[in-house]
Scaffold this motif. Structure first.
Motif, PDB file in Angstrom:
ATOM      1  N   CYS A   2      42.668 -63.632  -0.793  1.00 25.33           N
ATOM      2  CA  CYS A   2      43.549 -63.133   0.262  1.00 25.33           C
ATOM      3  C   CYS A   2      43.581 -61.609   0.325  1.00 25.33           C
ATOM      4  O   CYS A   2      43.809 -61.031   1.391  1.00 25.33           O
ATOM      5  CB  CYS A   2      44.965 -63.655   0.066  1.00 25.33           C
ATOM      6  N   GLU A   3      43.388 -60.959  -0.802  1.00 25.26           N
ATOM      7  CA  GLU A   3      43.431 -59.498  -0.825  1.00 25.26           C
ATOM      8  C   GLU A   3      42.098 -58.876  -0.414  1.00 25.26           C
ATOM      9  O   GLU A   3      42.013 -57.666  -0.216  1.00 25.26           O
ATOM     10  CB  GLU A   3      43.829 -58.996  -2.220  1.00 25.26           C
ATOM     11  N   GLY A   4      41.042 -59.686  -0.332  1.00 25.00           N
ATOM     12  CA  GLY A   4      39.775 -59.177   0.179  1.00 25.00           C
ATOM     13  C   GLY A   4      38.887 -58.501  -0.836  1.00 25.00           C
ATOM     14  O   GLY A   4      38.013 -57.712  -0.477  1.00 25.00           O
ATOM     15  N   GLY A   5      39.102 -58.813  -2.114  1.00 25.78           N
ATOM     16  CA  GLY A   5      38.216 -58.254  -3.131  1.00 25.78           C
ATOM     17  C   GLY A   5      38.351 -56.750  -3.261  1.00 25.78           C
ATOM     18  O   GLY A   5      39.368 -56.159  -2.887  1.00 25.78           O
ATOM     19  N   PRO A   6      37.318 -56.095  -3.765  1.00 26.89           N
ATOM     20  CA  PRO A   6      37.406 -54.637  -4.019  1.00 26.89           C
ATOM     21  C   PRO A   6      37.703 -53.816  -2.766  1.00 26.89           C
ATOM     22  O   PRO A   6      38.313 -52.756  -2.838  1.00 26.89           O
ATOM     23  CB  PRO A   6      36.016 -54.301  -4.582  1.00 26.89           C
ATOM     24  N   ALA A  13      47.203 -64.396  -3.194  1.00 27.21           N
ATOM     25  CA  ALA A  13      47.719 -63.103  -3.645  1.00 27.21           C
ATOM     26  C   ALA A  13      48.755 -63.245  -4.753  1.00 27.21           C
ATOM     27  O   ALA A  13      49.089 -62.274  -5.427  1.00 27.21           O
ATOM     28  CB  ALA A  13      48.326 -62.353  -2.462  1.00 27.21           C
ATOM     29  N   ALA A  14      49.281 -64.454  -4.943  1.00 23.95           N
ATOM     30  CA  ALA A  14      50.295 -64.678  -5.972  1.00 23.95           C
ATOM     31  C   ALA A  14      49.626 -64.865  -7.331  1.00 23.95           C
ATOM     32  O   ALA A  14      48.642 -65.592  -7.447  1.00 23.95           O
ATOM     33  CB  ALA A  14      51.129 -65.913  -5.634  1.00 23.95           C
ATOM     34  N   ALA A  19      45.405 -50.789   0.821  1.00 22.16           N
ATOM     35  CA  ALA A  19      44.442 -50.966   1.916  1.00 22.16           C
ATOM     36  C   ALA A  19      44.998 -51.827   3.047  1.00 22.16           C
ATOM     37  O   ALA A  19      44.540 -51.724   4.187  1.00 22.16           O
ATOM     38  CB  ALA A  19      43.154 -51.588   1.378  1.00 22.16           C
ATOM     39  N   LYS A  20      46.000 -52.675   2.737  1.00 25.81           N
ATOM     40  CA  LYS A  20      46.588 -53.542   3.763  1.00 25.81           C
ATOM     41  C   LYS A  20      47.857 -52.941   4.366  1.00 25.81           C
ATOM     42  O   LYS A  20      48.418 -53.488   5.307  1.00 25.81           O
ATOM     43  CB  LYS A  20      46.879 -54.927   3.179  1.00 25.81           C
ATOM     44  N   ALA A  21      48.316 -51.839   3.802  1.00 24.29           N
ATOM     45  CA  ALA A  21      49.527 -51.181   4.302  1.00 24.29           C
ATOM     46  C   ALA A  21      49.127 -50.021   5.210  1.00 24.29           C
ATOM     47  O   ALA A  21      49.427 -48.857   4.937  1.00 24.29           O
ATOM     48  CB  ALA A  21      50.393 -50.697   3.145  1.00 24.29           C
ATOM     49  N   GLY A  22      48.450 -50.362   6.303  1.00 24.12           N
ATOM     50  CA  GLY A  22      47.965 -49.351   7.239  1.00 24.12           C
ATOM     51  C   GLY A  22      49.078 -48.722   8.053  1.00 24.12           C
ATOM     52  O   GLY A  22      50.266 -48.918   7.779  1.00 24.12           O
ATOM     53  N   GLU A  23      48.705 -47.962   9.078  1.00 26.12           N
ATOM     54  CA  GLU A  23      49.681 -47.163   9.811  1.00 26.12           C
ATOM     55  C   GLU A  23      50.744 -48.014  10.497  1.00 26.12           C
ATOM     56  O   GLU A  23      51.932 -47.687  10.447  1.00 26.12           O
ATOM     57  CB  GLU A  23      48.955 -46.267  10.820  1.00 26.12           C
ATOM     58  N   GLU A  24      50.340 -49.103  11.154  1.00 22.22           N
ATOM     59  CA  GLU A  24      51.322 -49.943  11.852  1.00 22.22           C
ATOM     60  C   GLU A  24      52.248 -50.633  10.864  1.00 22.22           C
ATOM     61  O   GLU A  24      53.455 -50.724  11.082  1.00 22.22           O
ATOM     62  CB  GLU A  24      50.606 -50.966  12.736  1.00 22.22           C
ATOM     63  N   TRP A  66      38.213 -64.641   7.041  1.00 21.97           N
ATOM     64  CA  TRP A  66      38.487 -65.504   8.196  1.00 21.97           C
ATOM     65  C   TRP A  66      39.453 -64.839   9.177  1.00 21.97           C
ATOM     66  O   TRP A  66      39.773 -65.410  10.209  1.00 21.97           O
ATOM     67  CB  TRP A  66      39.075 -66.838   7.723  1.00 21.97           C
ATOM     68  N   GLY A  67      39.993 -63.688   8.826  1.00 15.00           N
ATOM     69  CA  GLY A  67      40.897 -62.987   9.726  1.00 15.00           C
ATOM     70  C   GLY A  67      42.341 -63.392   9.607  1.00 15.00           C
ATOM     71  O   GLY A  67      43.150 -63.093  10.491  1.00 15.00           O
ATOM     72  N   LEU A  68      42.702 -64.057   8.510  1.00 15.95           N
ATOM     73  CA  LEU A  68      44.059 -64.574   8.362  1.00 15.95           C
ATOM     74  C   LEU A  68      44.955 -63.595   7.603  1.00 15.95           C
ATOM     75  O   LEU A  68      45.886 -63.029   8.166  1.00 15.95           O
ATOM     76  CB  LEU A  68      44.025 -65.931   7.642  1.00 15.95           C
ATOM     77  N   THR A  69      44.689 -63.388   6.330  1.00 16.29           N
ATOM     78  CA  THR A  69      45.535 -62.510   5.510  1.00 16.29           C
ATOM     79  C   THR A  69      44.945 -61.105   5.502  1.00 16.29           C
ATOM     80  O   THR A  69      44.489 -60.603   4.472  1.00 16.29           O
ATOM     81  CB  THR A  69      45.652 -63.063   4.073  1.00 16.29           C
ATOM     82  N   THR A  70      45.009 -60.461   6.640  1.00 15.13           N
ATOM     83  CA  THR A  70      44.412 -59.140   6.788  1.00 15.13           C
ATOM     84  C   THR A  70      45.107 -58.366   7.897  1.00 15.13           C
ATOM     85  O   THR A  70      45.699 -58.956   8.798  1.00 15.13           O
ATOM     86  CB  THR A  70      42.906 -59.260   7.120  1.00 15.13           C
TER      87      THR A  70
END
Length: 439
Positions: A364-368, A288-289, A203-208, A375-379
């Motif tokens: 950090c991974e944003g749950g499910p 995330a670790a 989910a965090k490995a989007g197009e960009e 907070w807009g940091l690790t996203t």
């Protein structure tokens, strides 16, 4: 696919409420939340970091120096001189650090503060967070590492203050980015994940992110634990030679975790040609670790530093290499203690995020949903990442670094030292506070 960013009105409303709430907490307008923080990053330490990021000053009524981990840096104190022997607090107290000690004709780099920004890749954090950290590094004549996620084009704006990382997955590694970097960092291991490679959720490995990493959008990315081409000092040297061919003037940094034989790893890196040996202890990393890896595998950084420092001294090469420490370094006091144990400087990661609002919620991974930090940091979520605006992030980090440099100079003057470089290896200036001492 059409990407629709949140409206300016929504961004203003959300960021205003978040930032005002953060400041109100830092200035004591509300009681400390019961669920804020943990033993290493206590509620008080988080709020004091927010206070410093808001004001550029250390607080009078909060503990901004230590946590309550019951070990490590939290059990160390300085042996300050009697107050009458303290030096004046002055900008003449030197906090600079040279990074090239090999006298080999490569980049002669000196940073103004003895720390730089650790690798948090694009994908693990947003582009706004990366740029905030990079621009703050430029303001302070220091550096920020890209992490292993490649080199977003926006970073070329501040390329003289960027360390590009070559990690085991080779994500985003290109000749162009290596040639742009004053320092190239080879990451062999991370203290929070020794024996494991990195993992970026689909989910965090989007197009960009996928484009930069040379991958397929919305597919989980794993990097292997080892470089499968490196099994000896000779192989290690070959890696550094590859970088040198592409960028003959770049300084070569090597990031390693802290196994029991980290001293042998460090001296091997020196003989392979490294200018900077970056030791990463077990208590760094974000939420995330994996906890089992962070707490059970790598050696705590406060034990690894003197082990490596003394071994390099015995080898007669300590003055020819820069020793950098990370992995649980949170404050100016931690930085000073790490240097007194034998490091030359430190790397900060989580501290930067806390300065920009991290609550250490470990989500950090944003749950499910996988969207990432609320907070807009690790996203990299198109909406959530807008909660951190670059100008605001730079201002927060600028203020935080101002307060930290002030505190570092405060420590040095109370020890009678005129330069942070005079503190390296001065374990005689530290004392251990046992439980029986009641502190």
């Amino acid at each position: 696919m059409t990407i629709v960013k949140p409206s300016d009105a929504l961004i203003h409303k959300t960021t205003h409420l978040m930032q005002e709430g953060m400041n109100a907490r830092a200035f004591g307008e509300y009681e400390m939340p019961e669920a804020l923080g943990d033993a290493r990053w206590t509620d008080e330490l988080i709020l004091s970091t927010w206070y410093m990021a808001e004001t550029g000053e250390v607080p009078d009524d909060m503990n901004f120096k230590t946590g309550k981990s019951d070990g490590g840096f939290d059990r160390l104190r300085f042996r300050f001189l009697a107050e009458g022997e303290w030096l004046d607090h002055s900008e003449d107290i030197d906090t600079s650090l040279p990074l090239n000690r090999r006298d080999d004709g490569k980049n002669e780099i000196e940073i103004d503060i003895p720390w730089y920004g650790g690798g948090m890749s694009y994908g693990s954090v947003s582009i706004n967070v990366m740029m905030s950290r990079a621009k703050a590094a430029k303001l302070w004549n220091t550096f920020m590492s890209t992490g292993e996620g490649g080199y977003p084009t926006e970073l070329y704006e501040v390329k003289e203050n960027i360390i590009t990382q070559v990690a085991t997955g080779y994500f985003g590694v290109e000749e162009e980015t290596i040639q742009a970097a004053p320092i190239v960092e080879l990451k062999y291991a991370q203290g929070a994940k020794p024996g494991l490679g990195g993992h970026l959720l689909a989910a965090k490995a989007g197009e960009e992110v996928a484009k930069i990493r040379g991958s397929v959008p919305f597919v989980s990315l794993f990097s292997p634990f080892p470089f499968h081409s490196t099994y000896s000092v000779e192989d290690h040297s070959k890696h550094l030679d590859w970088i040198e061919i592409i960028n003959p003037t770049a300084l070569l940094a090597v990031k390693v975790s802290t196994p029991h034989d980290v001293d042998m790893v460090a001296v091997g890196s020196y003989y392979a040609g490294a200018h900077i040996i970056h030791m990463d202890g077990g208590y760094g990393g974000t939420g995330a670790a994996p906890e089992i890896a962070k707490k059970n595998i790598a050696m705590p950084i406060e034990l690894a530093i003197p082990k490596v420092h003394k071994f390099l001294q015995k080898e007669g090469v300590r003055d020819e290499v820069t020793l950098i420490a990370s992995g649980g370094v949170r404050t100016a006091d931690d930085i000073a203690k790490a240097i007194a144990l034998g490091a030359d400087g430190c790397v900060l990661g989580t501290t930067d995020l806390v300065g920009m609002g991290c609550t250490r919620c470990a989500n950090c991974e944003g749950g499910p949903s996988g969207r990432g930090c609320p907070w807009g940091l690790t996203t990299t979520d198109i909406e959530l990442q807008e909660w951190v605006q670059q100008d605001w992030g730079v201002k927060r980090l600028d203020n935080l670094y101002t307060a930290m440099q002030w505190r570092l100079r405060d420590i040095l003057r109370k020890l009678g030292l005129n330069s942070v470089q005079e503190l390296t290896g001065r374990t005689d200036l530290l004392r251990y506070i046992g439980k029986e001492d009641g502190e």
